[in-house]
Design an enzyme around this catalytic site. Structure first.
Site, PDB file in Angstrom:
ATOM      1  N   TRP A  80     -11.188  -2.921  -9.210  1.00 47.35           N
ATOM      2  CA  TRP A  80     -11.936  -2.598 -10.425  1.00 47.35           C
ATOM      3  C   TRP A  80     -12.701  -1.287 -10.273  1.00 47.35           C
ATOM      4  O   TRP A  80     -13.124  -0.685 -11.272  1.00 47.35           O
ATOM      5  CB  TRP A  80     -12.910  -3.725 -10.766  1.00 47.35           C
ATOM      6  CG  TRP A  80     -12.243  -5.015 -11.145  1.00 47.35           C
ATOM      7  CD1 TRP A  80     -12.148  -6.145 -10.379  1.00 47.35           C
ATOM      8  CD2 TRP A  80     -11.584  -5.322 -12.380  1.00 47.35           C
ATOM      9  NE1 TRP A  80     -11.470  -7.124 -11.053  1.00 47.35           N
ATOM     10  CE2 TRP A  80     -11.107  -6.653 -12.289  1.00 47.35           C
ATOM     11  CE3 TRP A  80     -11.334  -4.593 -13.554  1.00 47.35           C
ATOM     12  CZ2 TRP A  80     -10.405  -7.278 -13.317  1.00 47.35           C
ATOM     13  CZ3 TRP A  80     -10.636  -5.206 -14.586  1.00 47.35           C
ATOM     14  CH2 TRP A  80     -10.187  -6.534 -14.459  1.00 47.35           C
ATOM     15  N   ASN A 127       1.436   3.310  -3.009  1.00 49.76           N
ATOM     16  CA  ASN A 127       1.993   3.739  -4.299  1.00 49.76           C
ATOM     17  C   ASN A 127       1.418   5.074  -4.755  1.00 49.76           C
ATOM     18  O   ASN A 127       2.141   5.953  -5.234  1.00 49.76           O
ATOM     19  CB  ASN A 127       1.711   2.678  -5.373  1.00 49.76           C
ATOM     20  CG  ASN A 127       2.517   1.420  -5.175  1.00 49.76           C
ATOM     21  OD1 ASN A 127       3.538   1.417  -4.504  1.00 49.76           O
ATOM     22  ND2 ASN A 127       2.048   0.326  -5.756  1.00 49.76           N
ATOM     23  N   LEU A 181      11.433 -20.662  -2.887  1.00 51.89           N
ATOM     24  CA  LEU A 181      10.395 -19.817  -2.293  1.00 51.89           C
ATOM     25  C   LEU A 181       9.191 -19.818  -3.218  1.00 51.89           C
ATOM     26  O   LEU A 181       9.342 -19.800  -4.442  1.00 51.89           O
ATOM     27  CB  LEU A 181      10.899 -18.380  -2.088  1.00 51.89           C
ATOM     28  CG  LEU A 181       9.881 -17.361  -1.530  1.00 51.89           C
ATOM     29  CD1 LEU A 181      10.556 -16.428  -0.520  1.00 51.89           C
ATOM     30  CD2 LEU A 181       9.266 -16.514  -2.646  1.00 51.89           C
ATOM     31  N   ASP A 195       0.828  -1.202   0.000  1.00 49.16           N
ATOM     32  CA  ASP A 195       0.000   0.000   0.000  1.00 49.16           C
ATOM     33  C   ASP A 195       0.867   1.260   0.000  1.00 49.16           C
ATOM     34  O   ASP A 195       1.926   1.295   0.622  1.00 49.16           O
ATOM     35  CB  ASP A 195      -0.909  -0.014   1.239  1.00 49.16           C
ATOM     36  CG  ASP A 195      -2.028   0.986   1.145  1.00 49.16           C
ATOM     37  OD1 ASP A 195      -2.355   1.429   0.023  1.00 49.16           O
ATOM     38  OD2 ASP A 195      -2.588   1.345   2.197  1.00 49.16           O
ATOM     39  N   ARG A 225      -0.039   7.505  -2.947  1.00 49.89           N
ATOM     40  CA  ARG A 225       0.387   8.622  -2.097  1.00 49.89           C
ATOM     41  C   ARG A 225       1.840   8.991  -2.354  1.00 49.89           C
ATOM     42  O   ARG A 225       2.210  10.163  -2.343  1.00 49.89           O
ATOM     43  CB  ARG A 225       0.182   8.265  -0.622  1.00 49.89           C
ATOM     44  CG  ARG A 225      -1.225   8.540  -0.128  1.00 49.89           C
ATOM     45  CD  ARG A 225      -1.484   7.922   1.224  1.00 49.89           C
ATOM     46  NE  ARG A 225      -1.737   6.494   1.104  1.00 49.89           N
ATOM     47  CZ  ARG A 225      -1.824   5.665   2.142  1.00 49.89           C
ATOM     48  NH1 ARG A 225      -1.635   6.144   3.361  1.00 49.89           N
ATOM     49  NH2 ARG A 225      -2.088   4.403   1.974  1.00 49.89           N
ATOM     50  N   GLU A 253       0.400 -12.845  12.703  1.00 47.15           N
ATOM     51  CA  GLU A 253       0.807 -11.667  13.466  1.00 47.15           C
ATOM     52  C   GLU A 253       0.815 -10.480  12.497  1.00 47.15           C
ATOM     53  O   GLU A 253       1.410 -10.555  11.420  1.00 47.15           O
ATOM     54  CB  GLU A 253       2.201 -11.869  14.072  1.00 47.15           C
ATOM     55  CG  GLU A 253       2.278 -13.002  15.084  1.00 47.15           C
ATOM     56  CD  GLU A 253       1.406 -12.754  16.306  1.00 47.15           C
ATOM     57  OE1 GLU A 253       1.265 -11.574  16.708  1.00 47.15           O
ATOM     58  OE2 GLU A 253       0.864 -13.728  16.861  1.00 47.15           O
ATOM     59  N   GLU A 268     -11.625  -5.467  -5.499  1.00 39.62           N
ATOM     60  CA  GLU A 268     -12.159  -4.125  -5.297  1.00 39.62           C
ATOM     61  C   GLU A 268     -11.455  -3.081  -6.161  1.00 39.62           C
ATOM     62  O   GLU A 268     -11.973  -1.976  -6.356  1.00 39.62           O
ATOM     63  CB  GLU A 268     -12.044  -3.722  -3.814  1.00 39.62           C
ATOM     64  CG  GLU A 268     -13.032  -4.411  -2.891  1.00 39.62           C
ATOM     65  CD  GLU A 268     -12.689  -5.872  -2.636  1.00 39.62           C
ATOM     66  OE1 GLU A 268     -11.494  -6.194  -2.528  1.00 39.62           O
ATOM     67  OE2 GLU A 268     -13.623  -6.699  -2.567  1.00 39.62           O
ATOM     68  N   HIS A 312       3.131   2.919  -8.921  1.00 31.39           N
ATOM     69  CA  HIS A 312       3.101   1.484  -9.202  1.00 31.39           C
ATOM     70  C   HIS A 312       4.419   1.038  -9.843  1.00 31.39           C
ATOM     71  O   HIS A 312       4.946  -0.035  -9.522  1.00 31.39           O
ATOM     72  CB  HIS A 312       1.927   1.147 -10.118  1.00 31.39           C
ATOM     73  CG  HIS A 312       0.591   1.454  -9.520  1.00 31.39           C
ATOM     74  ND1 HIS A 312       0.195   0.980  -8.283  1.00 31.39           N
ATOM     75  CD2 HIS A 312      -0.454   2.194  -9.988  1.00 31.39           C
ATOM     76  CE1 HIS A 312      -1.032   1.410  -8.018  1.00 31.39           C
ATOM     77  NE2 HIS A 312      -1.442   2.150  -9.031  1.00 31.39           N
TER      78      HIS A 312
END
Length: 236
Positions: free
Chosen positions: A65, A18, A127, A16, A20, A203, A63, A33
């Site tokens: 979209w 990008n 990974l 979260d 701002r 956590e 969401e 982005h």
């Protein structure tokens, strides 16, 4: 004597901030982005070094979209092009790429890139990188229960025999580990419909850093915070 750092096996990340970050610099949201792309792959490389086994990145939610058509169009093309640019390097690093999400509404070219990346990396074991594209936690549970209900109707399942393990088999990625560390950048403190089933005992660490400013050092800080938590899983 310092306590040994406990490394989470599965980290879920809400990337979260990008927009701002771009706004603070007088740039278009899309520039945020673009800046965030390198951060994700820097953190994937760092996670491998730390010993993390699975990382889930919230790349595009169901969401999202609701955003402007211009931003949605950019994100679709961007998701496709990022995979094309990065998949070979990720494959060399031993990363297994998995797409988690709904195919509905996604561009065919995006689906194609996701599926090709999955096929290319399917045998890798260093990974697992879950690219959550067109993903929503409630949508996942709706899709799972719909498929389960069909099997009950066909006589494949008995309603009274349904357990948590049964439901897990119908999730997008049945073999996904439960989330240990749920990390969100930008200072916002909410889950935004991300991996609710898998995160019941995660956590949560919320960092007041915009995603394009995240670094491996800050990822390690989040792991240190996680390691200090007393995880009891309901026990006294």
């Amino acid at each position: 004597m310092s306590k040994k750092i406990e490394i989470p096996e599965h980290i879920a990340i809400v990337m979260d901030g990008n927009g701002r970050w771009a706004k603070d610099r007088g740039l278009a949201r899309t520039a945020g982005h673009e800046a965030g792309e390198k951060v994700l792959f820097d953190l994937v490389e760092a996670a491998i070094g730390f010993g993390v086994k699975e990382l889930s990145a919230y790349a595009f939610s169901t969401e999202n979209w609701k955003r402007t058509p211009e931003e949605v169009k950019f994100l679709m093309g961007y998701s496709r092009d990022v995979l094309r640019r990065r998949r070979d390097r990720l494959n060399e690093m031993g990363v297994k790429i998995q797409w988690i999400g709904r195919p509905q509404r996604l561009w065919k070219s995006v689906i194609s890139e996701l599926e090709e990346a999955q096929e290319l990396t399917r045998k890798n074991k260093t990974l697992t990188l879950n690219m959550c594209v067109n993903y929503g936690g409630r949508s996942e549970l709706v899709d799972a229960t719909t498929a389960l209900a069909r099997d009950v109707k066909r006589g494949k399942l008995k309603p009274d025999a349904i357990t948590e393990k049964t439901i897990e088999k119908y999730l997008y990625s049945p073999k996904m580990r439960d989330v240990d560390l749920f990390l969100r950048s930008s200072g916002e403190q909410r889950t935004s419909n991300f991996l609710p089933w898998q995160s019941v005992y995660a956590e949560f660490v919320f960092m007041d850093v915009l995603w394009p400013d995240m670094t491996p050092k800050q990822l390690w800080k989040a792991i240190e915070i996680y390691s200090e938590r007393d995880r009891r899983f309901g026990k006294a």
